[in-house]
Design an enzyme around this catalytic site. Structure first.
Site, PDB file in Angstrom:
ATOM      1  N   ASN A   1      37.576  88.680  46.898  1.00 29.75           N
ATOM      2  CA  ASN A   1      36.278  89.068  47.437  1.00 29.75           C
ATOM      3  C   ASN A   1      35.848  88.155  48.580  1.00 29.75           C
ATOM      4  O   ASN A   1      36.432  87.099  48.758  1.00 29.75           O
ATOM      5  CB  ASN A   1      35.234  89.008  46.305  1.00 29.75           C
ATOM      6  CG  ASN A   1      35.089  90.356  45.635  1.00 29.75           C
ATOM      7  OD1 ASN A   1      35.146  91.389  46.295  1.00 29.75           O
ATOM      8  ND2 ASN A   1      34.886  90.346  44.329  1.00 29.75           N
TER       9      ASN A   1
ATOM     10  N   ARG B   1      30.515  79.617  44.409  1.00 32.44           N
ATOM     11  CA  ARG B   1      29.869  80.889  44.034  1.00 32.44           C
ATOM     12  C   ARG B   1      28.442  80.616  43.568  1.00 32.44           C
ATOM     13  O   ARG B   1      27.512  81.354  43.912  1.00 32.44           O
ATOM     14  CB  ARG B   1      30.667  81.568  42.917  1.00 32.44           C
ATOM     15  CG  ARG B   1      29.993  82.839  42.395  1.00 32.44           C
ATOM     16  CD  ARG B   1      30.797  83.515  41.290  1.00 32.44           C
ATOM     17  NE  ARG B   1      30.162  84.767  40.875  1.00 32.44           N
ATOM     18  CZ  ARG B   1      30.687  85.606  39.988  1.00 32.44           C
ATOM     19  NH1 ARG B   1      31.836  85.345  39.418  1.00 32.44           N
ATOM     20  NH2 ARG B   1      30.047  86.724  39.663  1.00 32.44           N
TER      21      ARG B   1
ATOM     22  N   CYS C   1      39.431  97.406  44.898  1.00 35.04           N
ATOM     23  CA  CYS C   1      38.391  96.910  43.990  1.00 35.04           C
ATOM     24  C   CYS C   1      38.463  97.680  42.682  1.00 35.04           C
ATOM     25  O   CYS C   1      38.762  98.870  42.665  1.00 35.04           O
ATOM     26  CB  CYS C   1      37.033  97.141  44.636  1.00 35.04           C
ATOM     27  SG  CYS C   1      35.618  96.928  43.550  1.00 35.04           S
ATOM     28  N   ASP C   2      38.198  96.970  41.588  1.00 37.91           N
ATOM     29  CA  ASP C   2      38.290  97.614  40.273  1.00 37.91           C
ATOM     30  C   ASP C   2      37.001  98.307  39.846  1.00 37.91           C
ATOM     31  O   ASP C   2      36.978  98.974  38.819  1.00 37.91           O
ATOM     32  CB  ASP C   2      38.615  96.559  39.226  1.00 37.91           C
ATOM     33  CG  ASP C   2      37.490  95.552  39.113  1.00 37.91           C
ATOM     34  OD1 ASP C   2      37.006  95.090  40.160  1.00 37.91           O
ATOM     35  OD2 ASP C   2      37.066  95.250  37.991  1.00 37.91           O
TER      36      ASP C   2
ATOM     37  N   HIS D   1      31.901  98.266  47.199  1.00 38.13           N
ATOM     38  CA  HIS D   1      30.633  97.944  46.505  1.00 38.13           C
ATOM     39  C   HIS D   1      29.463  98.677  47.156  1.00 38.13           C
ATOM     40  O   HIS D   1      28.337  98.157  47.194  1.00 38.13           O
ATOM     41  CB  HIS D   1      30.374  96.427  46.493  1.00 38.13           C
ATOM     42  CG  HIS D   1      31.328  95.670  45.603  1.00 38.13           C
ATOM     43  ND1 HIS D   1      31.243  94.310  45.400  1.00 38.13           N
ATOM     44  CD2 HIS D   1      32.371  96.085  44.846  1.00 38.13           C
ATOM     45  CE1 HIS D   1      32.194  93.910  44.568  1.00 38.13           C
ATOM     46  NE2 HIS D   1      32.902  94.982  44.225  1.00 38.13           N
TER      47      HIS D   1
ATOM     48  N   ARG E   1      25.005  84.259  37.616  1.00 37.84           N
ATOM     49  CA  ARG E   1      26.262  84.798  37.099  1.00 37.84           C
ATOM     50  C   ARG E   1      27.371  83.730  37.107  1.00 37.84           C
ATOM     51  O   ARG E   1      28.161  83.654  36.176  1.00 37.84           O
ATOM     52  CB  ARG E   1      26.663  86.022  37.921  1.00 37.84           C
ATOM     53  CG  ARG E   1      27.936  86.705  37.471  1.00 37.84           C
ATOM     54  CD  ARG E   1      27.788  87.353  36.104  1.00 37.84           C
ATOM     55  NE  ARG E   1      29.099  87.783  35.621  1.00 37.84           N
ATOM     56  CZ  ARG E   1      29.376  88.064  34.361  1.00 37.84           C
ATOM     57  NH1 ARG E   1      28.443  87.973  33.431  1.00 37.84           N
ATOM     58  NH2 ARG E   1      30.578  88.444  34.011  1.00 37.84           N
TER      59      ARG E   1
ATOM     60  N   TYR F   1      26.841  98.860  42.378  1.00 35.48           N
ATOM     61  CA  TYR F   1      26.436  97.780  43.286  1.00 35.48           C
ATOM     62  C   TYR F   1      25.291  98.181  44.211  1.00 35.48           C
ATOM     63  O   TYR F   1      24.661  97.310  44.819  1.00 35.48           O
ATOM     64  CB  TYR F   1      27.627  97.288  44.114  1.00 35.48           C
ATOM     65  CG  TYR F   1      28.437  96.230  43.401  1.00 35.48           C
ATOM     66  CD1 TYR F   1      28.173  94.883  43.592  1.00 35.48           C
ATOM     67  CD2 TYR F   1      29.448  96.578  42.516  1.00 35.48           C
ATOM     68  CE1 TYR F   1      28.902  93.915  42.932  1.00 35.48           C
ATOM     69  CE2 TYR F   1      30.185  95.618  41.850  1.00 35.48           C
ATOM     70  CZ  TYR F   1      29.902  94.275  42.063  1.00 35.48           C
ATOM     71  OH  TYR F   1      30.622  93.315  41.411  1.00 35.48           O
TER      72      TYR F   1
HETATM   73  C1  G6P Z   1      33.736  93.501  39.455  1.00 36.62           C
HETATM   74  C2  G6P Z   1      33.863  93.654  40.932  1.00 36.62           C
HETATM   75  C3  G6P Z   1      34.484  92.434  41.515  1.00 36.62           C
HETATM   76  C4  G6P Z   1      33.716  91.212  41.102  1.00 36.62           C
HETATM   77  C5  G6P Z   1      33.603  91.129  39.620  1.00 36.62           C
HETATM   78  C6  G6P Z   1      32.707  89.981  39.215  1.00 36.62           C
HETATM   79  O1  G6P Z   1      34.981  93.473  38.865  1.00 36.62           O
HETATM   80  O2  G6P Z   1      34.595  94.760  41.331  1.00 36.62           O
HETATM   81  O3  G6P Z   1      34.485  92.582  42.902  1.00 36.62           O
HETATM   82  O4  G6P Z   1      34.344  90.053  41.571  1.00 36.62           O
HETATM   83  O5  G6P Z   1      33.052  92.301  39.135  1.00 36.62           O
HETATM   84  O6  G6P Z   1      32.816  89.787  37.878  1.00 36.62           O
HETATM   85  P1  G6P Z   1      32.284  88.479  37.170  1.00 36.62           P
HETATM   86  O7  G6P Z   1      32.516  88.769  35.750  1.00 36.62           O
HETATM   87  O8  G6P Z   1      33.096  87.336  37.726  1.00 36.62           O
HETATM   88  O9  G6P Z   1      30.834  88.364  37.531  1.00 36.62           O
HETATM   89 MN    MN Z   2      35.021  94.541  43.586  1.00 38.59          MN
END
Ligand code: G6P
Ligand code: MN
Length: 440
Positions: A145, A91, A167-168, A198, A284, A264
């Protein structure tokens, strides 16, 4: 009672999901809970703690963790999949390589998302195959993802699979919206929304009595985005980077004030701002590794050593709520309305049938039934069609092992300024991804 396997047992989110499942034993009772991961050491850290938690709080659930697919996927009703192929170290590369060239570095948007997509597709397809082999009647709830690219790939490569991509983020945004308009919970909101994962917009929102929430919401979003006026509210916003994203929704909203946006969209509409506000040496992925990963793993190790989780700081993951809700709707026929990533087939009338779109669906034992969102205007249609083409080109590139198609995908992305920049990023990503990608 249900039997669940969590694929991605070693994720920093897994312990929070277990807490959420335990808290929901009245709505979604479990007989078995299994963890599956291909990284045994990582999974063990989380599993040893969760074993203690389950024993203490829900001893009726039979808990186990394994790296053996047959053991993991046999006698299963639901697969909850949240794998990260390549882990956080890949990542980091997805984020840092584009930034070297002044391009958005993000795990799902732009070239980073495409790189991750090329790694993720075979990983998710493998899980589908295990599920179909060992528990052919099970459902797979996938939030691995990049969900948009994964959804397009599974639509093509495993067209009959019982997989639902979800997706949340819309739920997380609606939690803030509920605060803003003065409702107790986001489940009190009835929404109309269309787009891609997104990449979408809300056109209507009412409460359960039918009162229009949009006027009050828009007034707020125009000033503060989805952050509370005082800056507090949603627990997600305790992190600065999420606070920035929720505030930036104000400028995303300004581009089309007839709708309210998914956060997004900032990556596509304000890539220059995003790049200017990102440290190319600390992205991130680094934040997550330095904070969430360290904290969660330290707490897991503490629990395993103490053999009690009575005073644990691990909480039921709010972001896991929607996955329990989805599983509950499928198992117990609740006919709940949820945003899912599904084949378009008329849900957005003036968009290709074979696009994977995110729209409200009614969920029951039958599966999901998408609702028709009608025709969409030029602005969104143009953006969506461009992004659909990008996602389809990535899957073409994967299936055909095509350098050319992946170069086209990167060139077409709204986050990338030219074909030459796209080529430089692509070449560096090919090196960085090595065997994680098919050879192009
Ligand atoms: C949200 C998105 C996810 C993503 C996540 C990243 O929950 O819906 O698709 O993976 O954010 O979060 P993070 O805290 O890992 O940057
Ligand atoms: Mn997502």
């Amino acid at each position: 009672k249900q039997s669940v396997v969590i694929a991605g047992g070693g994720s920093t989110y897994t312990a929070g999901i277990v807490m959420m499942l335990i808290e929901n034993q009245d709505k979604f009772p479990l007989r078995k809970l299994k963890f599956y991961d291909n990284d045994e050491d990582r999974q063990n850290i989380v599993a040893k703690a969760c074993e203690v938690i389950v024993k203490e709080r829900a001893p009726e659930i039979e808990f186990s963790a394994t790296t053996d697919p047959e053991e993991a996927f046999t006698d299963i009703d639901f697969v909850m999949a949240h794998i990260r192929v390549g882990g956080l170290s890949m990542r980091e590369k997805d984020e840092k390589i584009p930034l070297k060239y002044g391009v958005v570095g993000q795990e799902t948007c732009g070239p980073g998302g495409m790189a991750y997509g090329m790694r993720s597709i075979p990983g998710v397809v493998e899980l589908i195959d295990y599920m179909e082999k060992y528990s052919p009647d099970a459902w797979m709830l996938n939030y691995s993802n990049p969900a948009a690219i994964v959804a397009e790939a599974t639509r093509r490569m495993r067209p009959n699979a019982k997989i639902i991509n979800i997706c949340d983020m819309p739920v997380a945004i609606k939690k803030s919206i509920a605060d803003i308009v003065g409702l107790e919970s986001e489940s009190d909101i009835v929404d109309r929304y269309y787009g891609l994962n997104h990449f979408g917009w809300w056109t209507e929102m009412t409460d359960k009595q039918g009162n229009d929430l949009m006027p009050k919401l828009k007034e707020h979003v125009a000033k503060y985005g989805y952050a509370a006026a005082e800056g507090e509210g949603n627990p997600l916003l305790e992190e600065n980077s999420w606070m920035d994203t929720f505030q930036k929704a104000k400028d995303v909203y300004a581009v089309d004030p007839t709708t309210v946006p998914n956060t997004y969209l900032k990556y596509y509409l304000y890539p220059d701002y995003v790049v200017a506000h990102t440290d190319p040496n600390h992205t991130r992925a680094n934040e997550v590794m330095d904070n969430r990963e360290k904290n969660v793993f330290a707490e897991c190790e503490r629990i395993a050593a103490a053999q009690t989780a009575e005073d644990t700081t691990i909480e039921a993951g709010e972001h896991a709520e929607f996955i329990v809700q989805l599983a509950g709707a499928l198992a117990y026929n609740t006919y709940e309305r949820m945003l899912l990533i599904v084949k378009n087939e008329g849900a957005i009338v003036n968009l290709a049938d074979d696009a994977m779109v995110e729209v409200p669906c009614i969920v029951s034992k039958r599966g999901y039934e998408p609702l028709c969102m009608g025709k969409i205007p030029h602005f969104q249609k143009g953006m969506i069609e461009q992004q659909v083409a990008v996602e389809k080109l990535v899957v073409d590139a994967f299936e055909e092992k095509s350098y050319q198609k992946l170069w086209q995908a990167m060139t077409l992305s709204k986050t990338v300024p030219s074909a030459s920049v796209a080529k430089q990023i692509l070449d560096e990503m090919i090196d960085a991804n090595g065997n994680w990608w098919p050879e192009l």
